[in-house]
Design an enzyme around this catalytic site. Structure first.
Site, PDB file in Angstrom:
ATOM      1  N   TYR A   1     -46.107 -51.428   2.333  1.00  0.00           N
ATOM      2  CA  TYR A   1     -46.932 -50.827   0.810  1.00  0.00           C
ATOM      3  C   TYR A   1     -48.085 -51.395   0.642  1.00  0.00           C
ATOM      4  O   TYR A   1     -48.162 -52.657   0.343  1.00  0.00           O
ATOM      5  CB  TYR A   1     -45.968 -50.524  -0.312  1.00  0.00           C
ATOM      6  CG  TYR A   1     -44.318 -50.048   0.410  1.00  0.00           C
ATOM      7  CD1 TYR A   1     -44.281 -48.585   0.013  1.00  0.00           C
ATOM      8  CD2 TYR A   1     -43.229 -50.858   0.629  1.00  0.00           C
ATOM      9  CE1 TYR A   1     -43.059 -48.110   0.564  1.00  0.00           C
ATOM     10  CE2 TYR A   1     -42.217 -50.192   1.224  1.00  0.00           C
ATOM     11  CZ  TYR A   1     -42.243 -48.764   1.186  1.00  0.00           C
ATOM     12  OH  TYR A   1     -40.926 -48.165   1.544  1.00  0.00           O
TER      13      TYR A   1
ATOM     14  N   HIS B   1     -38.264 -54.205   0.139  1.00  0.00           N
ATOM     15  CA  HIS B   1     -36.800 -53.832  -0.037  1.00  0.00           C
ATOM     16  C   HIS B   1     -36.144 -53.920   1.217  1.00  0.00           C
ATOM     17  O   HIS B   1     -36.621 -54.731   2.250  1.00  0.00           O
ATOM     18  CB  HIS B   1     -36.852 -52.307  -0.175  1.00  0.00           C
ATOM     19  CG  HIS B   1     -37.492 -51.377   0.550  1.00  0.00           C
ATOM     20  ND1 HIS B   1     -37.318 -51.053   1.845  1.00  0.00           N
ATOM     21  CD2 HIS B   1     -38.714 -50.533   0.635  1.00  0.00           C
ATOM     22  CE1 HIS B   1     -38.007 -50.384   2.633  1.00  0.00           C
ATOM     23  NE2 HIS B   1     -38.879 -50.171   1.938  1.00  0.00           N
TER      24      HIS B   1
ATOM     25  N   ARG C   1     -42.955 -45.365   4.534  1.00  0.00           N
ATOM     26  CA  ARG C   1     -41.540 -45.379   4.711  1.00  0.00           C
ATOM     27  C   ARG C   1     -41.051 -44.473   5.926  1.00  0.00           C
ATOM     28  O   ARG C   1     -41.580 -43.165   5.685  1.00  0.00           O
ATOM     29  CB  ARG C   1     -40.805 -45.675   3.643  1.00  0.00           C
ATOM     30  CG  ARG C   1     -39.259 -45.785   3.771  1.00  0.00           C
ATOM     31  CD  ARG C   1     -38.448 -46.207   2.568  1.00  0.00           C
ATOM     32  NE  ARG C   1     -38.500 -45.348   1.517  1.00  0.00           N
ATOM     33  CZ  ARG C   1     -39.009 -45.117   0.348  1.00  0.00           C
ATOM     34  NH1 ARG C   1     -39.961 -46.106   0.252  1.00  0.00           N
ATOM     35  NH2 ARG C   1     -38.998 -44.196  -0.568  1.00  0.00           N
TER      36      ARG C   1
ATOM     37  N   HIS D   1     -26.253 -44.602  -1.946  1.00  0.00           N
ATOM     38  CA  HIS D   1     -25.944 -46.141  -1.702  1.00  0.00           C
ATOM     39  C   HIS D   1     -24.533 -46.373  -1.690  1.00  0.00           C
ATOM     40  O   HIS D   1     -24.022 -46.680  -2.722  1.00  0.00           O
ATOM     41  CB  HIS D   1     -26.776 -46.899  -2.625  1.00  0.00           C
ATOM     42  CG  HIS D   1     -28.010 -46.944  -2.787  1.00  0.00           C
ATOM     43  ND1 HIS D   1     -29.089 -47.343  -3.454  1.00  0.00           N
ATOM     44  CD2 HIS D   1     -29.075 -46.207  -1.832  1.00  0.00           C
ATOM     45  CE1 HIS D   1     -30.434 -46.915  -3.231  1.00  0.00           C
ATOM     46  NE2 HIS D   1     -30.668 -46.221  -2.317  1.00  0.00           N
TER      47      HIS D   1
ATOM     48  N   ASP E   1     -39.135 -38.757   0.273  1.00  0.00           N
ATOM     49  CA  ASP E   1     -37.616 -39.391   0.301  1.00  0.00           C
ATOM     50  C   ASP E   1     -36.548 -38.389  -0.309  1.00  0.00           C
ATOM     51  O   ASP E   1     -36.812 -38.603  -1.611  1.00  0.00           O
ATOM     52  CB  ASP E   1     -37.562 -40.762  -0.099  1.00  0.00           C
ATOM     53  CG  ASP E   1     -36.438 -41.406  -0.089  1.00  0.00           C
ATOM     54  OD1 ASP E   1     -35.321 -40.913   0.575  1.00  0.00           O
ATOM     55  OD2 ASP E   1     -36.319 -42.772   0.040  1.00  0.00           O
TER      56      ASP E   1
HETATM   57  N1  GLY Z   1     -33.589 -42.788  -1.564  1.00  0.00           N
HETATM   58  C1  GLY Z   1     -33.164 -43.858  -1.929  1.00  0.00           C
HETATM   59  C2  GLY Z   1     -33.319 -44.865  -0.726  1.00  0.00           C
HETATM   60  O1  GLY Z   1     -33.664 -44.505   0.249  1.00  0.00           O
HETATM   61  O2  GLY Z   1     -32.662 -45.784  -0.834  1.00  0.00           O
HETATM   62 MN    MN Z   2     -34.205 -42.542   0.788  1.00  0.00          MN
HETATM   63 MN    MN Z   3     -31.867 -45.208   1.721  1.00  0.00          MN
END
Ligand code: GLY
Ligand code: MN
Ligand code: MN
Length: 444
Positions: free
Chosen positions: A387, A347, A405, A358, A257
């Site tokens: 996960y 999440h 993910r 964010h 990520d």
């Molecule tokens: N990189 C953190 C997120 O995907 O929210």
């Molecule tokens: Mn991310």
């Molecule tokens: Mn993200």
């Protein structure tokens, strides 16, 4: 971006304000240890309104009796300090560059606030960041209240959140912002492809991290938008794993990520691929469930829809997948009702994206409990995942240690969406092909 962009943004913010005075502070250096500091990162709201990348600065926007005034405060010119730590614009140049009415040294801020605050009804500050500046302004206003009670011009007696107004503006990206994020995505694509080519059994997460960081810094981006997550095997089940210091093992997946940041704008991309280049049967099965949910959510991205609609769709598909994988029993609806799927998908489906990874944009429509409606020009991520921590009991053995993910960045258009990260390998076939490439082609 041209100066006109920032001038127009400040004009628009002033239009949104009632009679009042706004203080928008820059970031300051964060202490690391002894006499060292963390790398400087500008406050996104300050950057959005000024384009300035200087620490310890503040912008003041004043609106009083129909008269508007803009003032910039920056660090003063200082030959010795500049010799050690680099050039400063200084108040005169900063004011000229921005086209503000006045420019002063930040050292004069307290004194100037005493002069500037009286006569404004409201004091606009950011109520959740740089609370030191908000507190300082509030204290000065309070002290003036006592001092100037006998005088005509009273200091502001209402606190308002300037962050809220700027976030509304930042929700919709203009053409220049979109072009910047497109350019950043070219680098992010390259870095993810390079990581796929580099990863192999025996390599380390740190090595992969180094290569991606190198490519993000090589540019045209300036670095990573957030700490890279390079998670081999079970480490993928830690959602914000940033230790990145373990060895990659044969037969494991690696979840990355990571996104580049260009001129303050973030990209935020996740891919999960096999360390040895080929997905095993069960890895492929889970991968395709996550991919199916992600593609379904992307297809729902259009003006008028919202994040909750996407999240509900993703939850349905992932929950059906969990039933197929024999992790859950019963119906999709009863599992969702009892939130059983949340153990494996803990999440959200995504978040707004822009100057912050964010982005601080509103989730709810002001004054309602309804989520913001997708509108042309807004950008967000879609990032479902499943996960299976190797410590989970009561799940099939072959799922243990798998964490997957898949994350893309989506722009809402007139009648649908554009996937800004469409070029980054994503299907099983595309990823396996990218894994087979020679890493040398990315090092030139
Ligand atoms: N990189 C953190 C997120 O995907 O929210
Ligand atoms: Mn991310
Ligand atoms: Mn993200």
């Amino acid at each position: 971006m041209t100066n006109n962009v920032y001038i127009n943004r400040r004009k628009k913010l002033l239009e949104m304000m009632d009679d009042g005075i706004a203080i928008i502070a820059s970031a300051t250096y964060a202490h690391k240890s002894n006499d060292t500091e963390f790398p400087f990162r500008q406050n996104s709201n300050f950057r959005y309104l000024t384009g300035l990348n200087e620490a310890d600065s503040a912008l003041i926007l004043s609106k009083k009796g129909g008269v508007e005034k803009q003032i910039i405060f920056v660090r003063p010119k200082d030959e010795i300090a500049e010799m050690w730590a680099g050039k400063r614009l200084g108040p005169v140049k900063a004011s000229e560059l921005l086209g503000t009415d006045e420019g002063y040294s930040i050292e004069e801020l307290d004194k100037k606030l005493e002069e500037l605050l009286p006569g404004h009804k409201s004091l606009y500050v950011h109520l959740s960041e740089r609370t030191d500046i908000a507190d300082k302004a509030r204290k000065i206003a309070a002290s003036l209240f006592h001092k100037k009670r006998a005088q005509q011009e009273l200091p502001p007696d209402t606190f308002k959140n300037v962050g809220h107004l700027i976030e509304k503006m930042r929700f919709i990206k203009d053409e220049t912002e979109i072009a910047t994020m497109r350019e950043a995505m070219i680098v992010t694509d390259r870095a993810h492809r390079a990581a796929m080519a580099l990863a192999r059994p025996g390599a380390t997460e740190q090595e992969v991290n180094a290569l991606m960081t190198y490519l993000f810094m090589k540019g045209p981006s300036q670095g990573s938008a957030y700490d890279n997550i390079i998670a081999g095997g079970n480490n993928a089940n830690c959602l914000h794993y940033i230790k990145n210091d373990e060895v990659l093992n044969e037969g494991d997946l690696i979840l990355i990520d990571a996104g580049s940041e260009l001129n303050g704008y973030a990209t935020d991309i996740t891919r999960t691929f096999p360390v040895s280049g080929t997905y095993t049967g069960i890895q492929k099965e889970v991968y395709n469930i996550v991919l199916e949910s992600q593609l379904a959510a992307i297809e729902l991205s259009k003006p008028g829809n919202n994040a909750t609609i996407l999240h509900n769709k993703v939850s349905e598909i992932l929950t059906q997948g969990l039933i197929d994988l024999k992790v859950l029993e019963g119906s999709v609806s009863s599992n969702i009702e009892q939130a059983n799927h949340r153990k494996y998908f803990p999440h959200g489906t995504g978040h707004w994206l822009g100057l912050d990874v964010h982005d601080q944009n509103p989730y709810l429509i002001e004054g309602t409990k309804d989520p913001m409606t997708f509108t042309k020009g807004c950008i967000f991520t879609i990032e479902p995942g499943l996960y299976f921590n190797n410590e989970f009991s009561n799940i099939p053995e072959d799922l243990k240690g798998i964490g997957i993910r898949i994350e893309d960045n989506i722009l809402i258009t007139d009648d649908g969406y554009e996937n800004l990260s469409h070029m980054i390998p994503k299907t099983v076939e595309e990823v396996e092909e990218a894994c087979a490439k020679d890493v040398k082609e990315f090092l030139l």
